[in-house]
Motif scaffolding. Structure first.
Motif, PDB file in Angstrom:
ATOM      1  N   SER A 126     -43.275   3.127 -42.781  1.00  0.00           N
ATOM      2  CA  SER A 126     -42.975   1.717 -42.552  1.00  0.00           C
ATOM      3  C   SER A 126     -44.156   0.867 -42.995  1.00  0.00           C
ATOM      4  N   THR A 127     -43.945  -0.439 -43.006  1.00  0.00           N
ATOM      5  CA  THR A 127     -44.994  -1.410 -43.277  1.00  0.00           C
ATOM      6  C   THR A 127     -45.260  -2.195 -42.003  1.00  0.00           C
ATOM      7  N   VAL A 128     -46.526  -2.300 -41.622  1.00  0.00           N
ATOM      8  CA  VAL A 128     -46.881  -2.978 -40.373  1.00  0.00           C
ATOM      9  C   VAL A 128     -47.975  -4.009 -40.623  1.00  0.00           C
ATOM     10  N   GLN A 129     -48.025  -4.999 -39.747  1.00  0.00           N
ATOM     11  CA  GLN A 129     -49.122  -5.973 -39.788  1.00  0.00           C
ATOM     12  C   GLN A 129     -50.306  -5.395 -39.040  1.00  0.00           C
ATOM     13  N   THR A 130     -51.477  -5.482 -39.640  1.00  0.00           N
ATOM     14  CA  THR A 130     -52.659  -4.839 -39.063  1.00  0.00           C
ATOM     15  C   THR A 130     -53.591  -5.815 -38.362  1.00  0.00           C
ATOM     16  N   ASN A 131     -53.636  -7.062 -38.790  1.00  0.00           N
ATOM     17  CA  ASN A 131     -54.528  -8.026 -38.159  1.00  0.00           C
ATOM     18  C   ASN A 131     -54.116  -9.432 -38.568  1.00  0.00           C
ATOM     19  N   SER A 132     -54.594 -10.409 -37.837  1.00  0.00           N
ATOM     20  CA  SER A 132     -54.368 -11.811 -38.187  1.00  0.00           C
ATOM     21  C   SER A 132     -55.495 -12.651 -37.616  1.00  0.00           C
ATOM     22  N   ALA A 133     -55.806 -13.744 -38.299  1.00  0.00           N
ATOM     23  CA  ALA A 133     -56.884 -14.622 -37.859  1.00  0.00           C
ATOM     24  C   ALA A 133     -56.660 -16.005 -38.457  1.00  0.00           C
ATOM     25  N   GLY A 176     -53.321  -9.068 -42.377  1.00  0.00           N
ATOM     26  CA  GLY A 176     -53.298  -7.835 -43.150  1.00  0.00           C
ATOM     27  C   GLY A 176     -52.000  -7.080 -42.949  1.00  0.00           C
ATOM     28  N   ASN A 177     -51.617  -6.336 -43.961  1.00  0.00           N
ATOM     29  CA  ASN A 177     -50.456  -5.443 -43.870  1.00  0.00           C
ATOM     30  C   ASN A 177     -50.836  -4.081 -44.439  1.00  0.00           C
ATOM     31  N   ALA A 178     -50.210  -3.059 -43.902  1.00  0.00           N
ATOM     32  CA  ALA A 178     -50.439  -1.699 -44.391  1.00  0.00           C
ATOM     33  C   ALA A 178     -49.106  -0.970 -44.487  1.00  0.00           C
ATOM     34  N   SER A 179     -48.915  -0.266 -45.581  1.00  0.00           N
ATOM     35  CA  SER A 179     -47.714   0.548 -45.786  1.00  0.00           C
ATOM     36  C   SER A 179     -48.126   2.009 -45.906  1.00  0.00           C
ATOM     37  N   ASP A 180     -47.375   2.865 -45.260  1.00  0.00           N
ATOM     38  CA  ASP A 180     -47.625   4.306 -45.370  1.00  0.00           C
ATOM     39  C   ASP A 180     -46.264   5.004 -45.399  1.00  0.00           C
ATOM     40  N   TYR A 181     -45.940   5.602 -46.541  1.00  0.00           N
ATOM     41  CA  TYR A 181     -44.641   6.249 -46.713  1.00  0.00           C
ATOM     42  C   TYR A 181     -44.824   7.645 -47.307  1.00  0.00           C
ATOM     43  N   GLU A 182     -43.987   8.557 -46.856  1.00  0.00           N
ATOM     44  CA  GLU A 182     -43.977   9.910 -47.409  1.00  0.00           C
ATOM     45  C   GLU A 182     -42.561  10.247 -47.856  1.00  0.00           C
ATOM     46  N   ALA A 183     -42.431  10.725 -49.084  1.00  0.00           N
ATOM     47  CA  ALA A 183     -41.132  11.142 -49.617  1.00  0.00           C
ATOM     48  C   ALA A 183     -41.115  12.659 -49.729  1.00  0.00           C
ATOM     49  N   THR A 184     -40.112  13.272 -49.126  1.00  0.00           N
ATOM     50  CA  THR A 184     -39.942  14.720 -49.174  1.00  0.00           C
ATOM     51  C   THR A 184     -38.699  15.030 -49.997  1.00  0.00           C
ATOM     52  N   ILE A 185     -38.861  15.860 -51.026  1.00  0.00           N
ATOM     53  CA  ILE A 185     -37.772  16.155 -51.960  1.00  0.00           C
ATOM     54  C   ILE A 185     -37.150  17.501 -51.607  1.00  0.00           C
ATOM     55  N   TRP A 186     -35.854  17.467 -51.322  1.00  0.00           N
ATOM     56  CA  TRP A 186     -35.117  18.699 -51.059  1.00  0.00           C
ATOM     57  C   TRP A 186     -34.237  19.021 -52.251  1.00  0.00           C
ATOM     58  N   ASP A 187     -34.278  20.267 -52.697  1.00  0.00           N
ATOM     59  CA  ASP A 187     -33.310  20.773 -53.663  1.00  0.00           C
ATOM     60  C   ASP A 187     -32.089  21.189 -52.861  1.00  0.00           C
ATOM     61  N   PHE A 188     -31.009  20.437 -52.989  1.00  0.00           N
ATOM     62  CA  PHE A 188     -29.854  20.656 -52.136  1.00  0.00           C
ATOM     63  C   PHE A 188     -29.141  21.954 -52.482  1.00  0.00           C
ATOM     64  N   ASN A 243     -46.771  10.886 -51.244  1.00  0.00           N
ATOM     65  CA  ASN A 243     -47.238   9.965 -50.221  1.00  0.00           C
ATOM     66  C   ASN A 243     -47.844   8.737 -50.876  1.00  0.00           C
ATOM     67  N   ALA A 244     -47.468   7.567 -50.396  1.00  0.00           N
ATOM     68  CA  ALA A 244     -48.030   6.313 -50.892  1.00  0.00           C
ATOM     69  C   ALA A 244     -48.581   5.527 -49.709  1.00  0.00           C
ATOM     70  N   SER A 245     -49.861   5.182 -49.782  1.00  0.00           N
ATOM     71  CA  SER A 245     -50.506   4.375 -48.745  1.00  0.00           C
ATOM     72  C   SER A 245     -51.098   3.137 -49.403  1.00  0.00           C
ATOM     73  N   THR A 246     -50.743   1.971 -48.920  1.00  0.00           N
ATOM     74  CA  THR A 246     -51.254   0.725 -49.483  1.00  0.00           C
ATOM     75  C   THR A 246     -51.672  -0.199 -48.353  1.00  0.00           C
ATOM     76  N   SER A 247     -52.614  -1.062 -48.646  1.00  0.00           N
ATOM     77  CA  SER A 247     -53.034  -2.071 -47.679  1.00  0.00           C
ATOM     78  C   SER A 247     -53.480  -3.308 -48.433  1.00  0.00           C
ATOM     79  N   GLY A 248     -53.406  -4.446 -47.780  1.00  0.00           N
ATOM     80  CA  GLY A 248     -53.799  -5.685 -48.435  1.00  0.00           C
ATOM     81  C   GLY A 248     -53.925  -6.819 -47.447  1.00  0.00           C
ATOM     82  N   PRO A 295     -48.717  -8.043 -52.146  1.00  0.00           N
ATOM     83  CA  PRO A 295     -47.455  -7.281 -52.241  1.00  0.00           C
ATOM     84  C   PRO A 295     -47.633  -5.828 -51.813  1.00  0.00           C
ATOM     85  N   VAL A 296     -47.908  -5.639 -50.532  1.00  0.00           N
ATOM     86  CA  VAL A 296     -48.232  -4.306 -50.022  1.00  0.00           C
ATOM     87  C   VAL A 296     -47.029  -3.367 -50.132  1.00  0.00           C
TER      88      VAL A 296
END
Length: 220
Positions: free
Chosen positions: A128-135, A156-168, A178-183, A199-200
């Motif tokens: 998910s993407t969450v707000q980390t701080n404000s001032a 501030g916002n931070a995104s942390d997502y993990e994609a797991t690929i299954w061969d069905f 895994n993608a982790s971004t902050s801004g 654009p986090v």
């Protein structure tokens, strides 16, 4: 003159600072050699956690990113897939491990639907993407000269997502991304608020989308 110069310098500084840092990690065990042919892919968000849900629009963003760059890849719409196979992919019943696929295909209606869809890869995205701080603060009012705002806010916002690929087909996990971004975003206001949004979430979407495209595309 000094006030105007200070405002210009402020806007320049926040424009330069309103950026995003991003990290993408990849672990692929068995990448397709020549793409996936006429098989299909579905990208699903994990929503069984009690404190957050992977956003539907983020899943849609990843799918759009992949298809826009390789139109030969057929990605089944998430909502359509969930509705077609209701209730087997609701949060409380969705498979948590590749081995759970056996439980699904024992249900004849489910097995028939999956066969009709020609599903090859199921990609679970968790995060998910969450707000980390404000001032800062801002005041707005209406006076004889008109309405206006003055102040400065930042968050501030931070995104942390993990994609797991299954061969069905093989009922196995074949990759994990895994993608982790902050801004930091800013809202300076001198009469009119000017949001400068980092654009986090979009950066995280592009990062995972690019990695999935590399995995799925026939254009290696």
């Amino acid at each position: 003159m000094n006030t105007a110069r200070a405002i210009v310098l402020l806007l320049l500084s926040v424009t330069l600072a309103g950026c995003v840092t991003s990290t993408v990690d990849e672990m692929v065990f068995n990448e397709p050699v020549e793409g996936i042919g006429d098989a299909t892919v579905v990208i699903l968000g994990r929503r069984h956690a009690s404190d957050y849900e992977t956003e539907f629009d983020f899943i849609e963003c990843i799918a759009d990113h992949v298809v826009a760059r390789d139109s030969t890849i057929e990605i089944i719409d998430e909502i359509e897939f969930i509705n077609t196979l209701y209730p087997w992919f609701e949060p409380r019943t969705a498979p948590l491990r590749p081995a759970d696929i056996d439980r699904l295909v024992q249900q004849k209606p489910v097995a028939e639907q999956l066969a009709n869809l020609k599903l090859e890869y199921m990609i679970w995205v968790d995060g998910s993407t969450v707000q980390t701080n404000s001032a800062g603060s801002m005041t707005c009012g209406v006076g004889p000269g008109g309405a206006g705002c003055f102040g400065f806010g930042t968050w501030g916002n931070a995104s942390d997502y993990e994609a797991t690929i299954w061969d069905f087909t093989d009922k196995a996990e074949v990759g994990r991304l895994n993608a982790s971004t902050s801004g930091q975003s800013y809202m300076p206001a001198v009469v009119v608020p000017i949001p400068i949004i980092a654009p986090v979430q979009g950066t995280a979407c592009d990062g995972l989308g690019d990695q999935l495209l590399q995995f799925l595309s026939s254009e290696h």
